[in-house]
Design an enzyme around this catalytic site. Sequence first.
Site, PDB file in Angstrom:
ATOM      1  N   VAL A 219      26.482  -9.421   8.413  1.00  0.00           N
ATOM      2  CA  VAL A 219      27.150  -8.680   8.781  1.00  0.00           C
ATOM      3  C   VAL A 219      26.964  -9.269  10.383  1.00  0.00           C
ATOM      4  O   VAL A 219      26.208  -8.908  11.047  1.00  0.00           O
ATOM      5  CB  VAL A 219      26.355  -6.632   9.009  1.00  0.00           C
ATOM      6  CG1 VAL A 219      27.576  -5.840  10.326  1.00  0.00           C
ATOM      7  CG2 VAL A 219      27.011  -6.240   7.399  1.00  0.00           C
TER       8      VAL A 219
ATOM      9  N   HIS B 274       0.392   4.485   1.433  1.00  0.00           N
ATOM     10  CA  HIS B 274      -0.559   5.693   2.413  1.00  0.00           C
ATOM     11  C   HIS B 274      -0.482   7.251   2.427  1.00  0.00           C
ATOM     12  O   HIS B 274       0.160   6.996   1.461  1.00  0.00           O
ATOM     13  CB  HIS B 274       0.003   5.368   3.870  1.00  0.00           C
ATOM     14  CG  HIS B 274      -0.139   3.374   4.072  1.00  0.00           C
ATOM     15  ND1 HIS B 274      -1.111   3.085   4.898  1.00  0.00           N
ATOM     16  CD2 HIS B 274       0.826   2.999   3.937  1.00  0.00           C
ATOM     17  CE1 HIS B 274      -1.651   2.063   5.036  1.00  0.00           C
ATOM     18  NE2 HIS B 274       0.452   1.397   4.442  1.00  0.00           N
TER      19      HIS B 274
ATOM     20  N   CYS C 243      -1.819 -21.031  -9.052  1.00  0.00           N
ATOM     21  CA  CYS C 243      -1.395 -23.343  -9.229  1.00  0.00           C
ATOM     22  C   CYS C 243      -0.450 -22.952  -8.328  1.00  0.00           C
ATOM     23  O   CYS C 243       0.317 -23.755  -7.695  1.00  0.00           O
ATOM     24  CB  CYS C 243      -1.476 -23.833 -10.538  1.00  0.00           C
ATOM     25  SG  CYS C 243       0.016 -23.557 -10.898  1.00  0.00           S
TER      26      CYS C 243
ATOM     27  N   CYS D 170       4.922 -20.349 -17.263  1.00  0.00           N
ATOM     28  CA  CYS D 170       4.028 -19.535 -15.720  1.00  0.00           C
ATOM     29  C   CYS D 170       2.627 -19.610 -16.902  1.00  0.00           C
ATOM     30  O   CYS D 170       2.249 -18.922 -16.967  1.00  0.00           O
ATOM     31  CB  CYS D 170       3.900 -18.918 -15.102  1.00  0.00           C
ATOM     32  SG  CYS D 170       3.146 -18.675 -14.058  1.00  0.00           S
TER      33      CYS D 170
ATOM     34  N   LYS E 104      -8.327  -3.567  16.290  1.00  0.00           N
ATOM     35  CA  LYS E 104      -7.963  -3.179  14.634  1.00  0.00           C
ATOM     36  C   LYS E 104      -7.978  -3.851  13.645  1.00  0.00           C
ATOM     37  O   LYS E 104      -8.205  -5.346  13.910  1.00  0.00           O
ATOM     38  CB  LYS E 104      -6.196  -3.346  15.059  1.00  0.00           C
ATOM     39  CG  LYS E 104      -6.483  -2.188  13.907  1.00  0.00           C
ATOM     40  CD  LYS E 104      -4.270  -1.798  13.789  1.00  0.00           C
ATOM     41  CE  LYS E 104      -3.523  -1.093  12.847  1.00  0.00           C
ATOM     42  NZ  LYS E 104      -3.296  -1.310  11.996  1.00  0.00           N
TER      43      LYS E 104
ATOM     44  N   SER F 151       5.310   0.156   9.033  1.00  0.00           N
ATOM     45  CA  SER F 151       4.338   1.318   7.994  1.00  0.00           C
ATOM     46  C   SER F 151       4.109   2.425   8.299  1.00  0.00           C
ATOM     47  O   SER F 151       4.181   2.203   9.734  1.00  0.00           O
ATOM     48  CB  SER F 151       2.805   0.464   8.227  1.00  0.00           C
ATOM     49  OG  SER F 151       1.989   1.156   7.469  1.00  0.00           O
TER      50      SER F 151
ATOM     51  N   ILE G 201       1.012  -0.658  -0.342  1.00  0.00           N
ATOM     52  CA  ILE G 201      -0.181  -0.406  -0.257  1.00  0.00           C
ATOM     53  C   ILE G 201       0.952   1.522   0.051  1.00  0.00           C
ATOM     54  O   ILE G 201       1.792   1.634   0.217  1.00  0.00           O
ATOM     55  CB  ILE G 201      -1.165  -0.178   1.140  1.00  0.00           C
ATOM     56  CG1 ILE G 201      -2.118  -1.306   1.048  1.00  0.00           C
ATOM     57  CG2 ILE G 201      -1.516   1.175   1.041  1.00  0.00           C
ATOM     58  CD1 ILE G 201      -2.210  -1.739   0.266  1.00  0.00           C
TER      59      ILE G 201
END
Lengths: 480, 424
Positions: A174, A51, A438, A401, A251, A339, A49
């Site tokens: 690292v 935002h 699939c 595919c 939420k 997010s 998304i």
Amino acid sequence: MYDYDVAIIGGGVSGCAVARELSRYKVNVCVFEKEEDVCCGTSKANSGIVHAGYDAAEGSMKAKMNLRGNELMETLAEDLDIPFRRNGSLVLCLNEEDMPRLEELYNRGIANRVKGLQILDREEVLKKEPNVSEEVCAALYAPTGGIVCPFELNMALAENANVNGVEFRFQTEVQDIRKLEEGYELITNHGIFTARYVVNAAGVYADRFHNMVSERKIHITARRGDYCLLDKSAGNHVNSTIFTLPGKFGKGVLVAPTAHGNLILGPTAIDIEDKEGTNTTREGIDQVLGKVGMSVKNLPMRQVITSFAGLRAHEDQDEFIIEEVEDARGFIDCAGIESPGLTSCPAVGEWIADLLKERMGLEEKVDFVAERKGILKPEDLPEEERAALIRENPAYGNIICRCEMITEGEIVDAIRRPLGARSLDGVKRRTRAGMGRCQAGFCLPRTMEILAREWNIDISEVTKCGGNSRIVTGVNKDTL
Amino acid sequence: MKNYDIVIIGGGPAGLAAAVSARENGIDRIIILERDKELGGILNQCIHNGFGLHTFKEELTGPEYAARFIEQVVAHDIEYNLNTMVMDISREKIVTAMNREEGLFKIQAKAVILAMGCRERPRGALNIPGYRPAGIFSAGTAQRLVNMEGYLPGREVVILGSGDIGLIMARRMTLEGAKVKVVAELMPYSGGLKRNIVQCLDDYGIPLKLSHTVVDIKGKERVEGVTLAKVDDKGKPIPGTEKYYSCDTLLLSVGLIPENELSGGMGVELNPVTSGPRVNESLETNIEGVFACGNVLHVHDLVDFVSEEAMTAGKNAASYVQGRCEQGMILSREEICIKAESGVRYTVPETICPAYMDDKLKVRFRVGGVYKNCCVCVYFDDENVSSRKKAVVAPGEMEEIILTKAQILEHPDMKTITLKIEEA
């Protein structure tokens, strides 16, 4: 002399956005990635998304990066040739008594300078999105909300950075960082590297690296989000991204089309200890499937083709930490990027590149190439052009595919281009081969064959995602 | 644009038999479009025997069975294109296909026979929780790797689903040197043929755990183990019944879905129970001149029945081309519905138009549960016209009844035929 002017830890969207922005300048940069490819952590498993920017608190780094990232995304998507669409987002209010909180969200959005925000009444919402729950009483509409393909965004940033001179070290973890008089020493599983500056874009591990060089400790929690993905046949169920105002049932989860026309449901938010804990759980999936019905009706649940989980890097203060560490000069954090991290990445890249430009007195390159051409998709071509393409290169006439209709030509392109795919997941994230209904049942043996041929390895060496993830374990009767 | 009388989509058992039958019924211009590198479809990876008992009265392997039909296709000089993917079929029966040699090309067909077969349900369709490492295969994909390419997908195997492919693969993996630890089945009964449970599991001492499912998958890069749990009668795992099996491979044999994206795209109406086209007595879809047969229509247990059904579709497509299409011959299309009720999940066909019906019509169906000592009852409207006793019927075995034209013509005002399972 340092091995690198700048070492970036992490090849997710943030690290690669920083790399790409830095590649505008005359500077020696390397991205250290512990996996075999970019886009293997949080960046591969999120909602995709872009935002609008009404969520984060006014004045916060999150708000600032979100707005700027949203603004930059359009040009970036054009330059990098990746799918991005402003489909708009709706935050549904399902209870009259929650209306003040919807208004609060609206006001925060205005304060954050989100453009075009409107509160729609019930009829307007249902007219816009007929499959939204009948319970809806109003919604916050943000026309600047969008969707982007997170894989392609990440790949494209990395490829473009690489073309402009940034080095990538894969499967290079690292393990420790030592402060030098000036600069840092990175101790990795492939030797020790020195760098004048370090950018810490290590996602859920960013606290670990920060804490190696600073006395002011930070803490990042891996917050798991389970998702379900529906077949493309369900992709038009909603057009906008549908959020729900947090209500008395907690939420909600979002329902949104993806940039490629699937429908995505999720995520949950479950704090876990294991920073590699990307396993879905029954409770998580049940939560997603249970909650989506609150906001959107008649969802075709039989069309679920896969579920997956991603980990957000949640910082204790609920804020992005994008700054030079106070007690570690030259160490720049890009931490707590949860997010709206995907949305923010163009802005994060710009911000950190500006900071380093000033600190290092960087000069712009004259030969910086801002544009990157994505993998040619014959499906998008007019028929005559597609026919001509196949005449020129018959591999574009060979479908590998069947679900996503991806040709051998596209897979070969994905392997041969800069930072090309080495594994099935690498091919999948670049081309979508194996991402359809699939789930690679059909194309797996075929893609393995192409990978083996192109990398000149045996089929038994082909992996799902590098390391110990080989697909076959031997040949028939080899133990008998 | 090329022109053909009949274009057959798919060169597996259904497509091959349909082609042979259409030719034998007088159609010259037939073409089979096959996406794989050889004809035969999924039979090519089914190297075990047991095929052809009904059709040829002998036990053949899959490739042998396919060869019998491929020989007929060749003998009849029927055209076929290999490595060719059909991209689109329009309502006007223009087939758009693609391959390396010819690129993108179009064929105008008078009739189309849909014979695309089916695909396996993936893990995602079951919402199985856990990690997503290498080592999780649908059973058919593993079968291809083992039987056609010679690669062993894993050494210690757990199989979820006791459909026929799962059972066959339990035996195959054992024969190739892997250890199959257990086969788990969500339902209280196996979805596979009885003979396969005996020959593939019992004979090798592989345990079958009914009413069990996978509740967790461990391993970040490669599968390290799976946890099974018992499920209640609603299919929900029962806490406390979990058992961990270490393994490097999980095979899924959890159902097949007819591959109808092309059909859906051209506007063919699908039955939500079978996920295959709704067809009439001629195996013709709601689009005139578009026929369907084999696993694209409904998932079969035995290839013999696929061939038989496809022969019927081929014959009907031929008479469509010769009659309705070329002569404009239209008979009355008054239809009788066939309803599936009490225990019967679906029927193929779903409608009958007596004018187009052969003297005998096979109606195939499946039941939704295991019924012992029951009757398969046929009602013409409210009248019970037949009750056939069965010791047992189960979802894993397709059933059939025969309707005769004479019997139907005796009931001129009939609206509905109903199939039911009743107590004996």
